[in-house]
Design an enzyme around this catalytic site. Structure first.
Site, PDB file in Angstrom:
ATOM      1  N   ASN A   9       0.870  -1.171   0.000  1.00 61.79           N
ATOM      2  CA  ASN A   9       0.000   0.000   0.000  1.00 61.79           C
ATOM      3  C   ASN A   9       0.907   1.221   0.000  1.00 61.79           C
ATOM      4  O   ASN A   9       1.516   1.549   1.013  1.00 61.79           O
ATOM      5  CB  ASN A   9      -0.892  -0.024   1.261  1.00 61.79           C
ATOM      6  N   GLU A  97      -6.337   4.794   8.164  1.00 63.62           N
ATOM      7  CA  GLU A  97      -6.089   6.222   7.902  1.00 63.62           C
ATOM      8  C   GLU A  97      -7.334   6.884   7.330  1.00 63.62           C
ATOM      9  O   GLU A  97      -7.592   8.064   7.571  1.00 63.62           O
ATOM     10  CB  GLU A  97      -4.874   6.371   6.975  1.00 63.62           C
TER      11      GLU A  97
HETATM   12  P1  13P Z   1       3.462   0.341   7.586  1.00 64.75           P
HETATM   13  O1  13P Z   1       3.931  -0.922   6.946  1.00 64.75           O
HETATM   14  O2  13P Z   1       4.195   1.574   7.122  1.00 64.75           O
HETATM   15  O3  13P Z   1       3.400   0.224   9.076  1.00 64.75           O
HETATM   16  O4  13P Z   1       1.934   0.568   7.092  1.00 64.75           O
HETATM   17  C1  13P Z   1       1.036  -0.474   7.178  1.00 64.75           C
HETATM   18  C2  13P Z   1      -0.220  -0.099   6.446  1.00 64.75           C
HETATM   19  O5  13P Z   1      -0.934   0.794   6.845  1.00 64.75           O
HETATM   20  C3  13P Z   1      -0.526  -0.830   5.215  1.00 64.75           C
HETATM   21  O6  13P Z   1      -1.814  -0.557   4.769  1.00 64.75           O
END
Ligand code: 13P
Length: 252
Positions: A9, A97
Site C-alpha cells: 500500500n 487512515e
Molecule cells: P506500515 O507498513 O508503514 O506500518 O503501514 C502499514 C499499512 O498501513 C498498510 O496498509
C-alpha cells in the site's frame, strides 16, 4: 490451501515517474516467483502507467479506495469503473487512515465493499484497533464490530473474492509490530467470526493479511503463522529492496 499474498500500500507516495521506477525494479526481481501472490496499490495518478508495466507479469494492481456511486457530481471522488478502466483488480477499503482522517464508518465501508463486489473488484477490507483500545482490552470487540459492519448484507458467494487485512493502528508506521502470536490470535478470532457469520468453508478460504510495520526482518515469522496469509505493507513497500525481500521472505 490459502496462498501467501504480499501487498504494497503505497499510500500518498510516488509520482508517476517514481512509481514506474519502483515497479520496474520489483518486477524484474520477482518475475520467476510463482508461489506467492504479489500486489501493488499505487496512488490513483500512477495506476494506468503502472498497469501498462505489470499487465503481463505476476504483479497485480489495486487502488486505495473507491466511492460507491457510479458517476456524477462528487468532486474529488473516484468510481469503481474508473479504477477498472485503469487496470485495477483489487481495492483497499476502510484503511485505518481513512477511518481516522476522512470520517470512514462501518456503514461507508460496507457501501464501498458492495460497490467493489458489484463491479468485479476484489475488496481488501481493513480492520484493527487503536492503542487505547488494545490497552483497554477491547481489541476483539472492536474487530468484531468492524467485521460485522463490513460484511453486512454480503452473501457467501461474495466472500469468494474478499480479502481481510488486520492492521492494528498502533503498529502502522510506528516500527512496532504485533508479535506473531498476538497477530495470529486476532486472525484466528476473525476466522472464527467468519465461521459464525457464514460457515467453515468461507472461514478457511479467507485470506487474512497482517499489516503494521511488516519489514524484511519480521516477515518470514509472521507469514509462517497458521492464520496469517501474507502482509499489507506500507513503508517497506516503497523501497524496492525491502519489498523484494518481503515477497521472498520464508520461501525455501
Ligand atoms: P506500515 O507498513 O508503514 O506500518 O503501514 C502499514 C499499512 O498501513 C498498510 O496498509
Amino acid at each position: 490451501m490459502r496462498r501467501i499474498l504480499v501487498a504494497g500500500n503505497w499510500k500518498m507516495n510516488k509520482d508517476i515517474r517514481e512509481s514506474l521506477e519502483l515497479v520496474k525494479k520489483i518486477s524484474y526481481a520477482v518475475n520467476d516467483i510463482s508461489v506467492r501472490d504479489i500486489l501493488v496499490c499505487p496512488p490513483y495518478t500512477s495506476l494506468s502507467a503502472v498497469h501498462e508495466l505489470v499487465k503481463d507479469t505476476n504483479i497485480k494492481l489495486g487502488a486505495q479506495n473507491l466511492f460507491w456511486e457510479e458517476s456524477g457530481a462528487y468532486t474529488g471522488e473516484i468510481s469503481a469503473s474508473m479504477l477498472k478502466s485503469a487496470g485495477c483488480e483489487y481495492v483497499i477499503i476502510g484503511h485505518s487512515e481513512r477511518r481516522q482522517y476522512f470520517g470512514e464508518t462501518e456503514e461507508t465501508v460496507n457501501k464501498r465493499v458492495k460497490k467493489a463486489l458489484e463491479s468485479g473488484l476484489k475488496p481488501i477490507i481493513c480492520v484493527g484497533e487503536t492503542l487505547q483500545e488494545r490497552e483497554g482490552s477491547i481489541t476483539e470487540k472492536v474487530v468484531d464490530k468492524q467485521i460485522r459492519g463490513a460484511f453486512e448484507g454480503l452473501s457467501e458467494a461474495d466472500c469468494d473474492t474478499i480479502i481481510v487485512a488486520y492492521e492494528p493502528v498502533w503498529a502502522i508506521g510506528t516500527g512496532k509490530t504485533a508479535t506473531p502470536d498476538d497477530a495470529n490470535n486476532v486472525h484466528k478470532f476473525i476466522r472464527n467470526l467468519l465461521k459464525e457469520l457464514y460457515n467453515e468453508n468461507v472461514a478457511e478460504k479467507m485470506v487474512i493479511l497482517y499489516g503494521g510495520s511488516v519489514k524484511p526482518d519480521n516477515a518470514a515469522e509472521l507469514f509462517a503463522m497458521e492464520d496469517i496469509d501474507g502482509g499489507l505493507v506500507g513503508g517497506a513497500s516503497l523501497k524496492s529492496d525491502d519489498f523484494i525481500a518481503l515477497i521472498k521472505a520464508g520461501i525455501e
